[in-house]
Design an enzyme around this catalytic site. Structure first.
Site, PDB file in Angstrom:
ATOM      1  N   GLU A 124      -9.808 -50.289 -28.539  1.00 38.65           N
ATOM      2  CA  GLU A 124      -8.686 -49.888 -29.384  1.00 38.65           C
ATOM      3  C   GLU A 124      -7.463 -49.633 -28.509  1.00 38.65           C
ATOM      4  OE1 GLU A 124      -7.420 -46.671 -32.822  1.00 38.65           O
ATOM      5  OE2 GLU A 124      -9.392 -46.518 -31.933  1.00 38.65           O
ATOM      6  N   MET A 158     -13.641 -42.345 -28.140  1.00 35.23           N
ATOM      7  CA  MET A 158     -13.467 -43.528 -28.987  1.00 35.23           C
ATOM      8  C   MET A 158     -14.656 -43.675 -29.915  1.00 35.23           C
ATOM      9  SD  MET A 158     -11.708 -46.056 -29.965  1.00 35.23           S
ATOM     10  CE  MET A 158     -12.242 -47.216 -31.219  1.00 35.23           C
ATOM     11  N   ASN A 206     -16.235 -46.080 -31.517  1.00 35.63           N
ATOM     12  CA  ASN A 206     -16.957 -47.337 -31.709  1.00 35.63           C
ATOM     13  C   ASN A 206     -18.226 -47.117 -32.538  1.00 35.63           C
ATOM     14  OD1 ASN A 206     -15.263 -48.363 -29.362  1.00 35.63           O
ATOM     15  ND2 ASN A 206     -16.582 -46.878 -28.340  1.00 35.63           N
ATOM     16  N   HIS A 220     -14.706 -35.092 -34.430  1.00 37.04           N
ATOM     17  CA  HIS A 220     -13.685 -36.087 -34.776  1.00 37.04           C
ATOM     18  C   HIS A 220     -14.239 -37.503 -34.683  1.00 37.04           C
ATOM     19  CE1 HIS A 220      -9.451 -37.564 -34.956  1.00 37.04           C
ATOM     20  NE2 HIS A 220      -9.968 -38.568 -34.261  1.00 37.04           N
ATOM     21  N   GLU A 221     -14.859 -37.833 -33.577  1.00 39.20           N
ATOM     22  CA  GLU A 221     -15.353 -39.197 -33.408  1.00 39.20           C
ATOM     23  C   GLU A 221     -16.519 -39.490 -34.358  1.00 39.20           C
ATOM     24  OE1 GLU A 221     -13.354 -40.923 -31.825  1.00 39.20           O
ATOM     25  OE2 GLU A 221     -12.323 -39.272 -30.845  1.00 39.20           O
ATOM     26  N   HIS A 267     -15.217 -40.241 -37.814  1.00 37.57           N
ATOM     27  CA  HIS A 267     -14.638 -41.582 -37.915  1.00 37.57           C
ATOM     28  C   HIS A 267     -15.642 -42.601 -38.469  1.00 37.57           C
ATOM     29  CE1 HIS A 267     -10.541 -41.833 -36.625  1.00 37.57           C
ATOM     30  NE2 HIS A 267     -10.751 -41.340 -35.418  1.00 37.57           N
TER      31      HIS A 267
END
Length: 880
Positions: free
Chosen positions: A124, A266, A268, A300-301, A304
C-alpha cells in the site's frame, strides 16, 4: 524530479480490464528473486475491443510474457519505466509474466525488500508494481494463490495471505509453501514474509464456535515481548464480534514484526505486517504509552479485515473510507478497554496539535482529496484523524443503535466490493431515514470550521439564548472557496447552574424538557437557540465530548473556566476548560515577554491547579491531563509572527513558576502515588503513574539537590520503563544527567526500540548544544539512516518537537533538516517527504526565521533528481 501530472478525483474511470485470478510463484533470493505471475484477465463490460491492457510496473526486469500459453513477441507489447502495454488483448485471456527483482537493493521499503536477512513486503499504496506487472489499483479485486520457494535453512518460515494449503521439500535444500486466499482483494493487500522467525501462538473461538489460530511472528530473541500483542488481538476479535457482529473469516490471523517499516502496520488480508514498535513490549522495555499503542494498532489492523479488506476503496481518493472508519473503531475499542474520558482527550489533543495545523497550512486538503501527485503524501492526519471525527459525527447524530444499523447495511450492500465515501454515507442515511446530504461537505471542504458562540440571559423570561455562527476560512490550493457552504455540525451542550448541577434543557416552543445534555444540529451560517424555564443564569458547557472537529470561541471569564474545571460532569469539557485557561494564560505571557515584560502567573491559575492536585475523587489520569500545559507546537498555531525560541522559554518560565508555587502539593501527591507497588499494566496503575510522573515533571523544574536526588532515585529503583524514562527525561535537562544517560545506553544498547527512546530523549533536550549532539548521534553504531524508526526517533523528533533548537535564530536547525531531507530522499522518499513537513509552518514565524526557512525550502526544491513525494510537500509549502 520526473515531471508528474496531478491525478484528479473527478477523472476517475472504471478499469478497462479486470483480474479474476492471480497465481503467483516466488523463487526467493536476496539479490535476484524470480516472480511468475499468472493472471486470468477479462475485459470490463462496455469497453471497446481495441482498448489496450496497461499494467503498472517499476524497477522490473522482464524475462518472459505468455498470452494464452504462447510466448508474446516483443513487437506485440511496449514497455517504459512505469508500465507494460499490450495493445491487442482478447476479451478473456490467461496472461503469464515472469520478472526478476533485487529485494536487497530496495531501500524505499515499498514492494519486496530485505530486512535483517528476511523478506517482507509493503504494497500500500502502489508497491505491488515493484514486484510484478499488474493492474495496481484498489478497484481491481482478484482471488490470489501464492507459492513461495526458498532455501529452507535460511528461510524456514514462508507466509502469505489466506490459508496454508500445502508444503513440501524440493531439491538443493529448498522448500515450498502454498497459500490460497478465498476472498477477493486488490494488490495493495498482498503480503509475503520469509525468514528465520519464531512464533507465539494462541487461539480464539468466535461467537459462532469457529476456532481461529492467532500467531505473532518475530525474530529470535524477541519471543518474550509478544504476549501483549497476542492478548490485544484476541481482545480486538472479541470486541468486534460484540460491538459490530463481525467475525474473523480465515483459519489463521497472523502478525509479523519487522524493524524496517515505513508505517506503523499494514492490514494485508490475514497477514498483518507490523513495525516492531507496535508488537514488542514487556514492562522493563516498554512504557504504558507503548502498551496502549500496541492495543490500538493491533486492533486497528485487525478491524481493517472488514473495514478496508472485505469492503475496500474504489480509488485512493476514498482512503478515509477505510482509514477514518477504522481509526474510529480502534478509538472506540481503546475507550471500552480503558478510560473513555482519557482516550477522548488524548485523541482530541493530538488532532488539534497536528491535524488542525495541517488544515491551516500549505498541505491542507479535504478528507476526500481532490487531487494528488503522490498518493503516499495523503496518509495524513486529515484522512485518518479528521476522517475518524467525521465517522464519529455519524454516531453522534444517529446514536449508537442508528450507527450500527448503518454499518450493517453498509456490509450487506458492499461486502466484496470497492466503494466510495458516498456509499458509506448513503448506507448511514438509508438505514436511519436521515437527511445527510449537507453532511457530504465534510468530505469535500478543507479546513477547520469555526464556531463563534454567544450567550444571553433574559432575567424576566428566565431564558438563556445561545447564538451560534459558523465560518470556514479559505485554505491553500482549494478551488471554489468563495462558494463555501455551511456545514452540518453536531454541537453537544449542557447548561450548568451555580451549584455545579446540569439543568433540564427545554427549547422555546417545546412542550417540555428533561434532558440535561443534548446535541444541537447546526446547518445554517447563524442559528439561535433559546432555552426556557431556567431557575438561574447558567454557565454553558459547549462542544461536550468534542462532538465535532471544530474550533469554538465563547467569551468565558477566567472565573467561569475555573468553575467548569471543578464542576462540569463531562470529562472532556472539564479538561477543555483547563486547557482553554492555560492557552489564554500562555499566549498572554508570551505577548508580555515579547513586549519586554516578565512572566507572572496569576494566583488564581495556581489555585486552580492546587485544587486539582488536592481533588480526591477525580481520576488521576484526568488530573494529569488537566495539569499538563498545552504543547508548544499547538501554541505556535494560536499566534502570528512567532519567535519560537521565546515561546519555548516563556512556557518553561510558566512551568517553573507553577512548580515553585505548588511545590508542597506536587511533592505530597508524588510521594502518595510513589508507594512501591509492583508494576502492573492496568487502568488504575496506569492512571496513578501518569499523575505521579506529571508531578515529577513539574518538580524537575526546580534547581534543588533534593529534587535531583529524587529523580536519580526513581531512575535507579524503577521496575518499569515508564518510570525510568520519566525520570531520565527530566535528568537529561539538568546538569549531571549525563551519567544516567550513559548508563541507560550501556544497559539497553542491544534493544533497538529502547535505543530509539534514548535517541528521542537527546533530540528533544532543551539544554544548549542539542543540535551538535544530534549531529554526533548520526554516527552512533545504533543509528541508521535507512531505518525509519531511527530517523523518526532522532531527526524527526528534533525537527518537529524541539521548538527552541530547531528554530534557533542562526538557522542551523533549518539547514540540518534540509540536509537530512535531501539525504533521505535518495534512500526512501516517503520518509524524506514526512520530514520535509517540518517546514510547513514557515509563514507562522517571525520575518528573520521566515526567510531562513524559505531559503532551505528553495534549496530542497531546486535539488536535481528530487522525488515526487518530497517535491509535492516542498512545492506546496513554498506556495503558502
Amino acid at each position: 524530479m520526473t515531471d508528474r501530472t496531478a491525478i484528479r478525483r473527478l477523472d476517475y474511470t472504471a478499469p478497462a480490464y479486470l483480474i479474476d485470478r492471480t497465481d503467483l510463484t516466488f523463487e526467493l533470493n536476496e539479490t535476484d528473486t524470480r516472480v511468475t505471475n499468472r493472471l486470468v484477465i477479462k475485459r470490463n463490460q462496455g469497453v471497446a475491443a481495441d482498448t489496450p491492457l496497461i499494467l503498472d510496473g517499476e524497477s522490473l526486469t522482464l524475462e518472459l510474457i505468455k498470452l494464452d500459453g504462447a510466448p508474446l513477441p516483443a513487437s506485440d507489447y511496449q514497455r517504459d519505466e512505469q508500465c507494460l502495454i499490450i495493445p491487442a488483448m482478447p476479451e478473456e485471456a490467461i496472461l503469464e509474466i515472469v520478472t526478476r527483482i533485487n529485494p536487497a537493493s530496495n531501500t524505499s521499503l515499498m514492494g519486496l525488500y530485505v530486512s535483517s536477512g528476511n523478506f517482507f513486503t509493503q504494497c500500500e499504496a502502489e508497491g505491488f508494481r515493484k514486484i510484478t506487472y499488474y493492474l495496481d489499483r484498489p478497484d481491481v479485486m482478484a482471488k490470489f494463490t501464492t507459492t513461495l520457494i526458498a532455501d529452507k535453512q535460511k528461510y524456514p518460515v514462508l507466509l502469505s495471505n489466506g490459508n496454508r494449503v500445502g508444503s513440501g521439500a524440493m531439491d538443493k535444500g529448498r522448500h515450498w509453501v502454498k497459500w490460497v486466499d478465498p476472498f477477493r482483494k486488490p494488490a495493495y493487500l498482498f503480503a509475503l514474509v520469509a525468514g528465520k522467525l519464531v512464533v507465539q501462538a494462541d487461539t480464539h473461538v468466535t461467537a459462532s464456535g469457529r476456532t481461529v489460530a492467532v500467531e505473532v511472528y518475530v525474530e529470535p530473541g524477541n519471543l518474550d515481548k509478544c504476549a501483549h500483542a497476542v492478548a490485544a488481538a484476541k481482545k480486538a476479535m472479541q470486541w468486534d464480534e460484540a460491538r459490530f457482529g463481525l467475525e474473523y473469516d480465515l483459519d489463521t490471523y497472523m502478525i509479523v514484526a519487522v524493524s524496517d517499516f515505513n508505517m506503523g502496520a499494514m492490514e494485508n488480508k490475514g497477514l498483518n505486517i507490523f513495525n516492531t514498535k507496535y508488537v514488542l513490549a514487556k514492562p522493563d522495555t516498554a512504557t504504558d504509552a507503548d502498551f496502549d499503542g500496541i492495543d490500538s494498532v493491533v486492533a486497528h489492523e485487525y478491524f481493517h479485515n472488514w473495514t478496508g479488506n472485505r469492503v475496500t476503496c474504489r480509488d485512493w481518493f476514498q482512503l478515509s473510507l477505510k482509514e477514518g472508519l477504522t481509526v474510529y473503531r480502534d478509538q472506540e475499542f481503546s475507550s471500552d478497554i480503558g478510560s473513555r474520558a482519557v482516550q477522548r482527550i488524548q485523541n482530541v489533543r493530538a488532532l488539534r496539535e497536528y491535524q488542525f495545523a495541517e488544515d491551516a497550512g500549505p498541505q491542507a486538503h479535504p478528507v476526500r482529496p481532490d487531487e494528488y501527485l503522490e498518493i503516499n503524501n495523503f496518509y495524513t492526519w486529515t484522512v485518518y484523524e479528521k476522517g475518524s471525527e467525521v465517522v464519529r459525527m455519524y454516531a453522534t447524530l444517529l446514536g449508537r443503535e442508528g450507527f450500527r444499523r448503518g454499518m450493517d447495511l453498509y456490509f450487506k450492500r458492499h461486502d466484496g466490493q470497492a466503494v466510495t465515501c458516498d456509499d458509506f454515507r448513503a448506507a448511514m442515511a438509508d438505514a436511519n431515514h436521515a437527511d445527510l446530504e449537507q453532511f457530504a461537505l465534510w468530505y469535500s471542504q478543507a479546513g477547520t470550521p469555526h464556531l463563534d458562540v454567544h450567550g444571553e440571559w433574559n432575567e424576566a423570561a428566565r431564558s438563556f439564548t445561545l447564538t451560534v455562527r459558523q465560518s470556514l476560512a479559505p485554505t491553500p490550493g482549494q478551488t471554489g472557496q468563495s462558494e463555501r457552504q455551511p456545514m452540518h455540525i453536531p454541537l453537544a451542550i449542557a447548561l450548568i447552574d451555580r451549584r455545579g448541577q446540569p439543568l433540564p434543557l427545554q427549547l422555546d416552543g417545546e412542550a417540555h424538557g428533561g434532558e440535561t445534555s443534548r446535541v444541537l444540529e447546526l446547518r445554517a451560517e447563524k442559528q439561535r437557540y433559546t432555552f426556557v424555564n431556567l431557575p438561574c443564569p447558567p454557565v454553558p458547557s459547549l462542544l461536550r465530548d468534542f462532538s465535532a472537529p471544530v474550533t469554538l470561541a465563547y467569551p468565558y471569564s477566567d472565573e467561569e473556566l475555573v468553575f467548569l474545571m471543578a464542576h462540569d460532569d463531562d470529562a472532556f469539557a472539564r479538561w477543555e476548560a483547563a486547557n482553554t485557561y492555560a492557552v489564554r494564560l500562555l499566549c498572554a505571557q508570551y505577548a508580555a515577554v515579547a513586549s519586554g515584560g516578565a512572566v507572572s502567573v496569576p494566583a488564581q491559575f495556581c489555585e486552580a491547579f492546587r485544587s486539582l492536585l488536592a481533588h480526591p475523587e477525580l481520576d488521576p489520569a484526568l488530573v494529569a491531563l488537566m495539569l499538563e500545559l498545552p504543547r508548544e507546537n499547538y501554541l505556535l498555531e494560536q499566534l502570528a509572527d512567532v519567535d519560537p525560541v521565546l515561546l519555548a522559554q516563556t512556557c518553561q518560565q510558566v512551568k517553573l513558576q507553577l512548580a515553585r508555587a505548588l511545590r508542597p502539593q506536587l511533592l505530597l501527591r508524588y510521594q502518595q502515588l510513589n508507594d512501591g507497588t509492583p508494576y502492573r499494566y492496568d487502568g488504575e496503575q496506569v492512571a496513578r503513574r501518569s499523575l505521579k510522573n506529571v508531578c515529577l515533571d513539574y518538580l524537575a523544574e526546580l534547581d534543588e539537590g533534593m529534587i535531583g536526588d529524587l529523580l536519580a532515585q526513581q531512575y535507579r529503583k524503577a521496575d518499569n520503563m515508564t518510570d525510568r524514562l520519566a525520570s531520565l527525561r527530566a535528568l537529561v535537562n539538568r546538569d549531571g544527567g549525563e551519567a544516567q544517560l550513559a548508563d541507560f545506553a550501556t544497559h539497553w544498547q542491544a534493544d533497538a526500540l529502547v535505543m530509539d527512546k534514548w535517541f528521542a530523549l537527546q533530540a528533544t533536550c532543551r539544554r544548549p548544544g542539542t543540535l551538535s549532539r544530534v549531529q554526533h548521534l548520526l554516527e552512533h553504531p545504533a543509528f541508521s539512516l535507512k531505518n525509519p524508526n531511527k530517523v523518526r526517533a532522532l531527526i524527526n523528533a528534533f525537527c518537529l518537537q524541539n521548538l527552541a533548537h530547531f528554530h534557533s535564530a542562526d538557522g542551523y536547525g533549518y539547514a540540518f533538516a534540509a540536509d537530512r531531507v535531501l539525504e533521505l530522499d535518495a534512500l526512501n522518499p516517503q520518509i524524506a517527504a514526512r520530514l520535509a513537513t517540518c517546514f510547513n509552518r514557515w509563514t507562522k514565524v517571525d520575518a528573520h526565521r521566515r526567510q531562513l526557512m524559505r531559503t532551505e525550502l528553495e534549496r530542497i526544491a531546486a535539488h536535481e533528481g528530487l522525488s515526487g513525494d518530497t517535491f509535492e510537500i516542498v512545492s506546496k509549502a513554498l506556495a503558502a
